[in-house]
Design a protein around this motif. Structure first.
Motif, short mmCIF file in Angstrom:
data_model
loop_
_atom_site.label_atom_id
_atom_site.label_comp_id
_atom_site.label_asym_id
_atom_site.label_seq_id
_atom_site.Cartn_x
_atom_site.Cartn_y
_atom_site.Cartn_z
N ASP A 168 30.75 22.44 108.35
CA ASP A 168 31.32 23.07 107.15
C ASP A 168 30.69 22.49 105.90
O ASP A 168 30.55 23.16 104.89
CB ASP A 168 32.83 22.78 107.09
N LEU A 169 30.35 21.19 105.99
CA LEU A 169 29.82 20.53 104.81
C LEU A 169 28.51 21.16 104.36
O LEU A 169 28.23 21.26 103.17
CB LEU A 169 29.58 19.04 105.11
N ALA A 172 29.53 24.18 102.57
CA ALA A 172 30.08 23.80 101.26
C ALA A 172 28.93 23.50 100.30
O ALA A 172 28.95 23.93 99.14
CB ALA A 172 30.99 22.58 101.41
N SER A 274 35.10 10.10 108.45
CA SER A 274 36.51 10.40 108.31
C SER A 274 36.81 10.71 106.86
O SER A 274 36.27 10.09 105.94
CB SER A 274 37.34 9.21 108.77
N GLY A 275 37.66 11.73 106.67
CA GLY A 275 37.99 12.11 105.31
C GLY A 275 37.21 13.31 104.83
O GLY A 275 37.49 13.86 103.78
N ALA A 276 36.21 13.72 105.62
CA ALA A 276 35.45 14.90 105.23
C ALA A 276 36.30 16.13 105.37
O ALA A 276 36.41 16.94 104.47
CB ALA A 276 34.21 15.04 106.10
N VAL A 277 36.91 16.24 106.52
CA VAL A 277 37.70 17.42 106.78
C VAL A 277 39.05 16.98 107.29
O VAL A 277 39.18 15.90 107.86
CB VAL A 277 37.02 18.32 107.82
N LYS A 278 40.02 17.82 107.08
CA LYS A 278 41.34 17.50 107.59
C LYS A 278 41.36 17.83 109.07
O LYS A 278 41.14 18.96 109.45
CB LYS A 278 42.37 18.33 106.83
#
Lengths: 279, 392
Positions: A168-169, A172, A274-278
């Motif tokens: 997804d990044l 984005a 961690s923290g990139a996506v929920k």
């Protein structure tokens, strides 16, 4: 609380036992390398006479010394193999993790099969081939077989890492105005870096430690690596065993690995993504 | 800022699945448009086509004055908020928000200003130098919003941006999203499966099902004049009650009694043919405790029902009762029930009716209560097509 304490104790004792079991031989070889020939067989862990003669002997004679040239060979061959393996494996792993194409499973399966292949069975044919091709006792003569085994290892490690990257990044980044290359360089590469470094360490250690190919496919110090060179150490006279020298060389070859791991360990930060996506 | 026009947009995936079918939608400049529907209805695909993350199989997409079918996402000048936020984990909040500006080549001073302004708007100032991993879900969501608003794009695209938040935070963020959109008055397309979000946020709402646009209209329009049984069942909470009905002259026969038809309904029911099987749709608030109905009494009918359960919401009560029918066999309703996870529950709706009554009502569980039904609010749908007779 009480249960927690007991568990903690059990775990601690277990870990200490394992650490001692793993490190004791290392300590022993360090001790051997610091003993002089007279006391080398005294069976004591702490040398009674401390000496650095064993280390000095390895480097006397400069470039023709027993260890210097093999050490340079080892570093260069391992670094070159690692670089080539990581570049090629990154492309392959990226394709396997991201794209759907026919033959994907064949590539993965083939890589696994090659990684499992016993190295010793390839040595005979390689010896013949390399002598005919003029690769015997050369850098490429070692780098090529190293790559065949390092590539599957690196591909497997990298595929596992690349699959974890939230793609997804990339999208984005595309919406944020990045070209595909910018998205790759500014978003994907930093996230893939820990995986790449992990694979690099594994490949480097594999190449550094290899003995089978190094002893079979080299004949002189022009391409002999340290593990093979150790086997050719001679004592001061034909009646003395080169135990101290071998121990000293063994200690020396361990040091680059330790430096390499410590240097890159900081990069292998678990949970970087961690923290990139929920989740 | 710009209008977005979808002109006959279709999306067929390589495996032949048609996610969006011939979608026509005009989103005017500054409008807050909601795409809503159950999962798999094609709403996210539609949004991703607007963003440029999916190719458009057929049709034409215009943002502003330009057709953008073949334009890369980065050149469409749109900002997107992803369901999982898609924050860059190796960058701080500040760097995350500055990323689009940096890519656009804005001068450093301007980037700093804009990021700090956006951070202030979203109450993120004190978190600017933290990494996303150290933020709570709500904070991450705000960073994702921040990354969208710093750039002043032509349009915001939001893909279920609140669905990962817990219920209370979701309501809070809902109002701030609405406020933010009004302040910036940027064209916004917002995808959600939550009809409450759709109703409360949108200027207009587009309801989708199986890749087909069902109805587009203001929330009130969708609520009061659903074009078909799917929209009727999807919009509203608790959802509309559906009962089998037949029309006989100027009356509709329902399990709760015979309901006089309004002139409008009568004409349409007549044209549809007498004696036909229809589905009656009744909003929960069309019922009331008969003892509390004053002058309006003759607008409707009264009937008696055994109350199975009363839920008190404080400001109102929900009374559940059975009316002894088999339920309505409709593909659309089955799909809605499945999406809500009701398909497997034994009392998943067949024959059960819910009434929203005043809190002052004294109806209790187990009562054989007299209820009143406002006949003017009756909806009638064709069983086969699912279409409302009103708009037929």
């Amino acid at each position: 609380m009480k249960r927690g304490t007991r568990e903690y104790t059990v775990w601690s004792v277990g870990m200490i036992v394992i650490i001692i079991a793993a490190l004791f031989p290392v300590l022993w070889i360090l001790s051997l390398s610091l003993k002089d020939p007279a006391t080398i067989a005294d069976g004591r862990l702490i040398p009674s006479e401390w000496t650095f003669d064993n280390y000095e002997a390895l480097f006397t004679g400069g470039f023709d010394s027993p260890l210097l040239r093999p050490l340079i060979n080892s570093v260069l061959i391992a670094l070159i193999s690692t670089s080539i393996a990581i570049v090629l494996a990154s492309f392959t792993a990226y394709a396997i993790a991201r794209l759907d194409f026919p033959g994907k499973l064949v590539i993965l399966g083939g890589a696994l099969a090659i990684a499992m292949f016993p190295a010793i069975s390839t040595v005979g044919p390689l010896f013949d081939m390399w002598r005919n091709l003029g690769l015997y006792d050369t850098y490429p003569g070692l780098i090529i077989p190293y790559l065949t085994f390092a590539l599957p290892l690196a591909i497997y490690t990298l595929v596992a890492f690349f699959r974890e990257i939230p793609w997804d990044l990339e999208q984005a980044a595309a919406v944020d105005g990045a070209t595909p290359f910018q998205a790759f360089r500014k978003v994907i590469v930093p996230l893939a870096a820990p995986g790449v470094f992990t694979a690099a360490i594994l490949v480097f250690i594999f190449c550094w430690n290899d003995f089978v190919f190094a002893i079979s496919l080299t004949s002189t110090n022009s391409s002999r690596t340290v593990p093979a060179a150790l086997a050719f150490f001679t004592g001061d006279s034909q009646f003395t065993a080169p135990t101290g020298n071998i121990a000293a060389a063994a200690v020396l070859v361990t040091i680059p690995i330790i430096i390499f791991v410590l240097f890159f360990q900081r990069r292998i930060v678990a949970g970087l993504t961690s923290g990139a996506v929920k989740g | 800022m710009a209008e977005i026009v979808l002109d006959g947009i279709s999306k067929r995936f390589d495996d032949g699945f048609e996610a969006v079918k011939d979608m026509n939608l005009e989103i005017s400049d500054g409008e807050f448009m909601i795409l809503v529907g159950p999962s798999g209805c094609g709403k996210s695909t539609a949004l991703r086509m607007i963003a440029g993350l999916e190719d458009i199989t057929e049709g034409s997409l215009r943002i502003g004055d330009n057709e953008v079918n073949d334009i890369a996402p980065r050149d469409r000048d749109i900002a997107m908020v992803f369901q999982n936020y898609a924050l860059y984990p190796h960058m701080t909040v500040r760097e995350n928000m500055a990323f689009p500006l940096k890519l656009a080549g804005a001068p450093a001073a301007e980037i700093k200003d804009k990021v700090e302004h956006a951070a202030e708007t979203l109450d993120l100032t004190q978190h600017l130098d933290r990494k996303p991993a150290n933020l709570s879900g709500g904070q991450r969501q705000r960073v994702a919003m921040g990354r969208a608003i710093v750039r002043d794009p032509k349009a915001f695209l939001m893909d279920e941006p609140l669905s990962n938040l817990d219920a209370k935070l979701r309501v809070q963020m809902r109002t701030s999203v609405a406020r933010l959109q009004k302040e910036l008055s940027t064209t916004t397309v917002y995808v959600t499966h939550d009809q409450t979000e759709a109703m409360t946020l949108g200027d207009r709402v587009a309801v989708m099902r199986s890749g087909i646009l069902q109805q587009v209209g203001s929330p009130a329009e969708l609520y009061d004049h659903p074009r078909n049984i799917f929209v009727a069942g999807f919009i509203g909470s608790p959802s509309m009650n559906f009962l089998p009905a037949t029309v006989d002259g100027d009356r509709a026969k329902l399990a709760i009694g015979e309901v006089p038809l309004s002139d409008e309904l009568r004409a349409e029911a007549a044209s549809a043919g007498a004696g036909r099987d229809l589905v009656a749709g009744i909003r929960p608030e069309a019922f009331e405790d008969a003892t509390l109905v004053g002058d309006a009494r003759d607008r409707g009918i009264t009937f008696r029902a055994k109350i199975d359960l009363v839920e008190s919401m404080g400001s109102e009560k929900y009374a559940y009762f059975e009316v002894g029918h088999e339920g309505v066999a409709s593909k659309e309703l089955a799909e809605l029930a499945e999406d809500a996870g009701l398909a497997e529950t034994p009392s998943g709706g067949a024959g059960q009716v819910v009434a929203r009554i005043e809190a002052a009502s004294e109806i209790k569980r187990g009562d054989d209560a007299e209820l009143w039904f406002d006949a003017t609010t009756l909806h009638l749908f064709d069983v086969e097509s699912g279409q409302s007779l009103r708009s037929a």
